[in-house]
Design an enzyme around this catalytic site. Structure first.
Site, PDB file in Angstrom:
ATOM      1  N   GLY A  86      -8.522 -17.034  11.396  1.00 12.62           N
ATOM      2  CA  GLY A  86      -9.042 -15.747  10.982  1.00 12.62           C
ATOM      3  C   GLY A  86      -9.032 -14.810  12.177  1.00 12.62           C
ATOM      4  O   GLY A  86      -9.364 -15.220  13.293  1.00 12.62           O
ATOM      5  N   CYS A  87      -8.634 -13.569  11.980  1.00 11.56           N
ATOM      6  CA  CYS A  87      -8.436 -12.666  13.120  1.00 11.56           C
ATOM      7  C   CYS A  87      -9.729 -12.403  13.890  1.00 11.56           C
ATOM      8  O   CYS A  87      -9.757 -12.473  15.130  1.00 11.56           O
ATOM      9  CB  CYS A  87      -7.792 -11.358  12.669  1.00 11.56           C
ATOM     10  SG  CYS A  87      -8.660 -10.512  11.330  1.00 11.56           S
TER      11      CYS A  87
END
Length: 351
Positions: free
Chosen positions: A150-151
């Site tokens: 996940g960024c």
């Protein structure tokens, strides 16, 4: 050797960014692109910037169409990848850009996502420390199934892992506030992401411990340090700001008792001093999101606030590159035994 690739979710932001990077990769042949509602349409209608891939047509996303490739990238909404990964057992390398295979705890999955829980895969952040003293890249070198990060989660994890692992910060009181571009929420039409709702304002969301990346951060920091996950507490607040892409994460944590300024900075320098894509800036310097657009870099500045007794780490990434697609391709390179930086750049786009 040339590897054949299929990319699902190819009409979306993450899928498009994976394709943009792979299009310049000398060892990759992009053979198949798939979508759901956009199946049957030319890829170029949805990714008009990918001129070299104008010959491709979006096909239906089915296990049969995805099968038969050397590598499959899944860039699908959270909760949708598992139905395909279960059917791709014969595919040599599968990389999931969604959340389905990131979490090791079913309880965390149930609390933050819900639906079917799928087995965790190798986590696609090569520079992340592990409690063995090595980096996550050593796990990725032998991986056949990879969960791209996940960024927001990878940005905060990279920001704080060196301090937690070295014992120079207290992980029980982490505070992270992030300015994020709306592309991180995907391409689906949502009222809160319309230009009229985003331009000229800053909008907090998922406030008060509800953001889905929180368990991923706690998991990554625990894996980096050996500290029990329940001992890691984080207040995490993302804020949508009017920039198409990018994350600027400001993370703070108390200074551990007895830690000196030299020991604190040395923890980050030791962790990232030799890394190609994660750079600790000189003392007194801090990154801008403009400096990482289009690049696979995470730039971070570190300050020691003795008045507040906290370490402050400010990190900038492009959420679609280092935060997602770049991390996925970097992990792919490792798994294939290719140079880790193949088709990836440290240079951003300016202005």
């Amino acid at each position: 050797m040339t590897y054949s690739v299929a990319v699902s979710g190819a009409s979306g932001y993450a899928g498009g960014e994976i394709l943009r990077i792979l299009a310049a990769h000398p060892d990759i042949e992009i053979r198949t692109v798939t979508a759901h509602s956009n199946a049957g349409q030319p890829l170029i209608e949805h990714q008009p910037h990918l001129r070299s891939l104008a010959h491709l047509t979006l096909q239906d996303t089915t296990p049969e169409i995805l099968a038969g490739h050397d590598i499959v990238f899944l860039a699908l909404p959270h909760g949708q990848s598992g139905q395909y990964t279960d059917a791709l057992g014969d595919t040599p390398l599968v990389i999931d850009a969604g959340a389905d295979h990131r979490l090791t705890s079913q309880d965390s999955w149930d609390a933050f996502y819900g639906g079917a829980f799928h087995e965790p895969w190798a986590y696609g952040v090569p520079e992340l420390l592990t409690d063995s003293g090595a980096k996550q890249r050593e796990v990725l070198r032998t991986a056949t199934r990879i969960a791209a990060p996940g960024c927001n989660a990878s940005t905060v994890s990279l920001s704080l892992a060196p301090g937690v692992a070295a014992g120079v910060i207290d992980p029980s009181d982490i505070v992270s506030v992030l300015a994020v571009g709306p592309s991180g929420a995907g391409k689906s039409l949502k009222t809160n992401l319309l230009a009229s709702e985003v331009l000229g304002t800053a909008n907090p969301y998922a406030v008060g411990g509800t953001h889905r990346h929180i368990p991923e951060i706690r998991q990554a920091l625990a894996a980096a340090s050996g500290v029990a996950g329940e001992s890691i507490r984080i207040s995490f607040t993302p804020v949508i700001v009017p920039m198409a892409r990018g994350i600027l994460a400001t993370s703070t944590a108390p200074i551990a008792e007895g830690a000196t300024d030299v020991q604190i900075r040395d923890a980050w320098q030791s962790a990232y001093g030799d890394e190609t894509f994660v750079h600790l800036l000189p003392e007194g310097h801090f990154p801008r999101t403009a400096d990482v657009l289009g690049a696979n870099t995470a730039l971070m500045g570190l300050a020691i606030d003795r008045a507040a007794n906290r370490v402050v780490v400010v990190t900038a990434v492009d959420n679609l590159v280092k935060g997602t697609a770049g991390a996925a391709v970097q992990s792919m390179n490792l798994a294939l035994g290719l140079p880790e930086d193949r088709a990836l750049t440290v240079n951003g786009v300016a202005p």
